[in-house]
Design an enzyme around this catalytic site. Structure first.
Site, PDB file in Angstrom:
ATOM      1  CD  GLU A   1      -5.026  -0.006   7.380  1.00  0.00           C
ATOM      2  OE1 GLU A   1      -3.968   0.711   7.704  1.00  0.00           O
ATOM      3  OE2 GLU A   1      -5.552   0.066   6.506  1.00  0.00           O
TER       4      GLU A   1
ATOM      5  CG  LEU B   1      17.757  -6.731  32.984  1.00  0.00           C
ATOM      6  CD1 LEU B   1      16.614  -7.636  33.148  1.00  0.00           C
ATOM      7  CD2 LEU B   1      18.503  -6.575  34.495  1.00  0.00           C
TER       8      LEU B   1
ATOM      9  CG  ASN C   1       3.114   5.883  19.176  1.00  0.00           C
ATOM     10  OD1 ASN C   1       2.381   5.299  18.388  1.00  0.00           O
ATOM     11  ND2 ASN C   1       3.930   5.094  19.995  1.00  0.00           N
TER      12      ASN C   1
ATOM     13  CB  ILE D   1      -0.985  -0.018   1.203  1.00  0.00           C
ATOM     14  CG1 ILE D   1      -1.985   1.212   1.147  1.00  0.00           C
ATOM     15  CG2 ILE D   1      -0.090  -0.057   2.705  1.00  0.00           C
ATOM     16  CD1 ILE D   1      -3.069   1.113   1.621  1.00  0.00           C
TER      17      ILE D   1
END
Length: 398
Positions: free
Chosen positions: A261, A356, A385, A140
């Site tokens: 989506e 870690l 976002n 797309i």
């Protein structure tokens, strides 16, 4: 430094996960098929695919033969007659296997559903069966160099010329762009109409005069996924390739499909969180520091406890969103919440896990290092976002 195994880490980090409310025997069989496919057909080739910045073309046909393409498309159009749950299971297994070499989400979860929802009967029968076999690879094309997420500002135009459209413009950041021979292109059929001038046109690229692929883009992560620029230099496409049968409906079509989506992005993010935690738990149990396992240190235990809690909460929220989607109740703001929060949390968890590992976490031969680079784009694609937060805020301000 010897390379650790890519697989073999515990999948649940020692805690039995809550039963998925939507899981059944059929989906468990699909999960097993997908897991074995990705581990057998993709993982052994990751290093080579990373070097060439794309997977081999035949992986698409192999995925089709395994029944992993268009799993949620009706059987009459060549699909698996499943639902979003089938796409979610495949997405989870692909994310868990850390195989980003080809985007089935874009191909099966996005483009195929644009065709199913808005295509004519002739369009569905022309494209969907060949997408299900992998003969056609779908992409797309929305983003442009000067437009990004703002689709109202796209400049790629489609002018009517008799029974055809003449399409001119360029697109960038196109997932599956190197292999795609069926591209859903967002165009302006009316340059003065803003969002109401956006249309979606399907472009079959094989032998198409005026169509060019740009370079394979060098990315921070997801280096096995083919991401390219696409150029349309006055290409001629039949007007019958317009989705929806009427110009100017593209923006609405995009908005209607975005919840699914974005939920797929969230599904992949949650699966990646759990893979990162499993990798890290396995590592800290074996790695010794100050004469005892790293897992024995309180900081390690608390950090992993935080990560496990966040991943468990994320999975519960996403499972709830899946239920809403299946009932036709998943709205745009809630899908935006799922997309931004899971991708943000994914980045945070992977960062904590990498810490870690110490210096080993910075070595690219370790899966946690690859995850660190791969997950960052989650906060960008599918709508940044910041855009997701604006969508949520607007819904609150009505």
């Amino acid at each position: 430094m010897s390379s650790p195994p890519v697989h073999g880490a515990p999948r649940t980090a020692g805690i039995r996960p809550a039963p998925r409310p939507w899981m059944d025997a059929d989906l468990e069989m699909l999960r097993d098929t997908a897991r074995r496919f990705f581990e057998r057909e993709c993982v052994p080739h990751e290093a080579r695919w990373t070097a060439q910045h794309h997977a081999d073309r035949d992986i698409w046909k192999k995925a089709g033969q395994a029944g992993l393409l268009c799993a949620s498309i009706p059987e009459e159009y060549g699909g698996g007659s499943g639902s979003f749950l089938h796409e979610a299971v495949i997405c989870e297994e692909q994310a868990t296997a850390m195989v980003a070499a080809f985007s089935n989400n874009v191909h099966s979860g996005i483009v195929a559903h644009y065709i199913l929802a808005y295509g004519s009967e002739a369009q569905k029968r022309r494209w969907l069966p060949r997408m299900a076999t992998g003969e056609l690879v779908a992409a797309i094309a929305m983003s442009e160099p000067g437009a990004g997420t703002d689709l109202q500002r796209i400049k790629t135009s489609a002018q009517r010329d008799g029974g055809d459209y003449l399409i001119s413009g360029s697109k960038t950041f196109i997932t599956n762009g190197h292999h795609a021979n069926l591209v859903c292109v967002a165009v302006k059929t009316d340059t003065a109409a803003g969002a109401k001038g956006v249309s979606l046109v399907m472009v079959e690229t094989d032998g198409l005069e005026g169509f060019r692929r740009g370079r394979l883009l060098e990315k921070l992560g997801q280096k096995t996924m083919d991401t390219t620029e696409l150029f349309f230099d006055g290409i001629r496409v039949p007007a019958d390739n317009l989705l929806g049968g009427e110009e100017g409906r593209g923006f609405t079509q995009l908005m209607q499909q975005l919840p699914q989506e974005r939920l797929l992005i969230a599904v992949g993010a949650v699966a990646t969180m759990h893979r990162a935690i499993a990798e890290t738990t396995d590592h800290v149990r074996q790695r010794e520091i100050f004469g005892k396992p790293l897992m024995a240190l309180q900081n390690t235990r608390f950090k992993l406890a935080e990560c496990q809690t966040q991943a468990t909460v994320a999975r519960s929220f996403v499972d709830d969103c899946i239920g809403r989607l299946l009932r036709g109740e998943l709205d745009v703001p809630t899908a935006a919440m799922a997309k931004w929060w899971t991708t943000q949390t994914n980045c945070q968890i992977v960062d904590e896990c990498l810490q870690l590992f110490g210096g080993y976490g910075y070595m690219t031969e370790y899966p946690i290092s690859r995850l660190y680079a791969d997950v960052r784009v989650g906060k960008i694609y599918g709508g940044a976002n910041e855009v997701m937060k604006e969508i949520i805020a607007r819904a609150m301000d009505r």
